[in-house]
Write a protein that holds these residues in place. Structure first.
Motif, PDB file in Angstrom:
ATOM      1  N   SER A   9      20.483 177.316  40.935  1.00 15.82           N
ATOM      2  CA  SER A   9      19.889 178.167  41.499  1.00 15.82           C
ATOM      3  C   SER A   9      18.236 178.492  41.675  1.00 15.82           C
ATOM      4  O   SER A   9      17.688 178.555  41.814  1.00 15.82           O
TER       5      SER A   9
ATOM      6  N   ALA B 178      25.719 175.475  41.810  1.00 18.75           N
ATOM      7  CA  ALA B 178      25.088 176.364  42.366  1.00 18.75           C
ATOM      8  C   ALA B 178      23.946 177.395  41.882  1.00 18.75           C
ATOM      9  O   ALA B 178      23.303 177.714  42.246  1.00 18.75           O
ATOM     10  N   ALA B 179      24.587 178.187  41.573  1.00 18.27           N
ATOM     11  CA  ALA B 179      24.924 179.731  40.702  1.00 18.27           C
ATOM     12  C   ALA B 179      24.121 179.038  39.686  1.00 18.27           C
ATOM     13  O   ALA B 179      23.219 180.220  39.416  1.00 18.27           O
TER      14      ALA B 179
ATOM     15  N   ASP C 205      30.268 175.231  43.033  1.00 18.25           N
ATOM     16  CA  ASP C 205      29.453 176.645  43.334  1.00 18.25           C
ATOM     17  C   ASP C 205      29.082 177.382  41.470  1.00 18.25           C
ATOM     18  O   ASP C 205      27.792 178.123  41.978  1.00 18.25           O
ATOM     19  N   ARG C 206      30.088 176.694  40.980  1.00 19.62           N
ATOM     20  CA  ARG C 206      29.173 177.346  39.311  1.00 19.62           C
ATOM     21  C   ARG C 206      27.940 176.368  39.247  1.00 19.62           C
ATOM     22  O   ARG C 206      27.244 177.238  38.778  1.00 19.62           O
TER      23      ARG C 206
ATOM     24  N   TYR D 118      34.809 167.266  47.003  1.00 18.29           N
ATOM     25  CA  TYR D 118      33.659 168.713  47.907  1.00 18.29           C
ATOM     26  C   TYR D 118      32.547 168.333  47.588  1.00 18.29           C
ATOM     27  O   TYR D 118      31.952 167.105  47.419  1.00 18.29           O
TER      28      TYR D 118
ATOM     29  N   LEU E  55      28.249 169.808  48.393  1.00 26.68           N
ATOM     30  CA  LEU E  55      27.311 171.013  48.184  1.00 26.68           C
ATOM     31  C   LEU E  55      25.838 170.644  49.056  1.00 26.68           C
ATOM     32  O   LEU E  55      25.688 170.052  48.384  1.00 26.68           O
TER      33      LEU E  55
ATOM     34  N   ARG F  94      32.648 173.522  48.507  1.00 26.32           N
ATOM     35  CA  ARG F  94      32.366 173.697  47.527  1.00 26.32           C
ATOM     36  C   ARG F  94      33.959 173.157  46.723  1.00 26.32           C
ATOM     37  O   ARG F  94      34.926 174.119  47.099  1.00 26.32           O
ATOM     38  N   SER F  95      33.759 173.283  45.815  1.00 32.66           N
ATOM     39  CA  SER F  95      34.648 173.071  44.680  1.00 32.66           C
ATOM     40  C   SER F  95      34.280 174.182  43.586  1.00 32.66           C
ATOM     41  O   SER F  95      33.418 174.585  43.324  1.00 32.66           O
ATOM     42  N   ALA F  96      34.916 174.489  42.772  1.00 25.51           N
ATOM     43  CA  ALA F  96      34.799 176.250  41.728  1.00 25.51           C
ATOM     44  C   ALA F  96      33.499 175.060  41.178  1.00 25.51           C
ATOM     45  O   ALA F  96      32.741 176.241  40.671  1.00 25.51           O
TER      46      ALA F  96
ATOM     47  N   GLN G 150      22.584 172.644  50.482  1.00 25.72           N
ATOM     48  CA  GLN G 150      21.802 173.964  50.348  1.00 25.72           C
ATOM     49  C   GLN G 150      19.911 173.550  50.387  1.00 25.72           C
ATOM     50  O   GLN G 150      19.199 172.846  49.970  1.00 25.72           O
TER      51      GLN G 150
END
Length: 179
Positions: free
Chosen positions: A111, A107-108, A104-105, A160, A162, A99-101, A164
């Motif tokens: 979610s 995914a958050a 990550d953001r 990158y 992701l 993951r890149s930054a 999940q």
């Protein structure tokens, strides 16, 4: 009957047990585990695979090929199929992502939509929310797929990616969830 020489008997017992467990480990690793991992690595989407023991249970860790463009659901199903052919009690599967930054953001932010879709069964609505969130983060290829057991979210940001996987709750008769 002569007296038993206990120190010699104990040493022989320890050596026999060590030989037994060593041979068992050798067999399990070289004739089951290593060929299985080689078969998994031959899958088009898999770059690397390893089995680790965590908290008393085994976990198969899959590292996808960075160039893999297919569906996460297809990759997971192919790995499960290979596991079922070899293991009676298959280990858990964990697919590693990079993951890149931004991912990550994303995914958050995604979610709540993912878990709401998993809980409510409104997968199309969840996919629509995911698409909106992905667009807000500048991601063009975020995909939410579903089967009878899991929701799969995948997204890319340059080199990158992701991945999940969210388990679905067991289906209850009369839930009335829309697919």
């Amino acid at each position: 009957m002569p007296d038993l020489d206990w120190p010699k008997a104990l040493i022989i017992t320890i050596l026999v047990l060590g030989l037994f467990f060593g041979a068992n480990y050798f067999y399990q690793y070289h004739f089951k585990k290593a060929p299985f991992l080689e078969d998994i690595c031959r899958l088009e989407a898999v770059d690397r695979a390893e089995i680790i023991s965590e908290k008393g249970s085994d976990t198969l860790i899959i590292t996808p090929d960075p160039a893999y463009q297919g569906l996460l659901q297809d990759l997971y199903s192919a790995v499960e199929k290979n596991l079922a052919a070899v293991y009676r009690d298959p280990p858990a599967i964990r697919i590693e992502d990079r993951r890149s930054a931004t991912l990550d953001r994303f995914a958050a932010a995604a979610s709540p939509a993912i878990y709401e879709a998993a809980r409510s069964g409104r997968y199309r609505q969840g996919a629509s929310h995911i698409d909106d969130i992905a667009a807000a983060y500048g991601l063009t290829d975020a995909i939410l797929t579903v089967d009878s057991r899991y929701l799969y979210l995948q997204a890319r940001d340059s080199g990158y990616f992701l991945y999940q996987i969210v388990p679905l709750p067991p289906f209850q008769e009369g839930d009335g969830a829309d697919a």
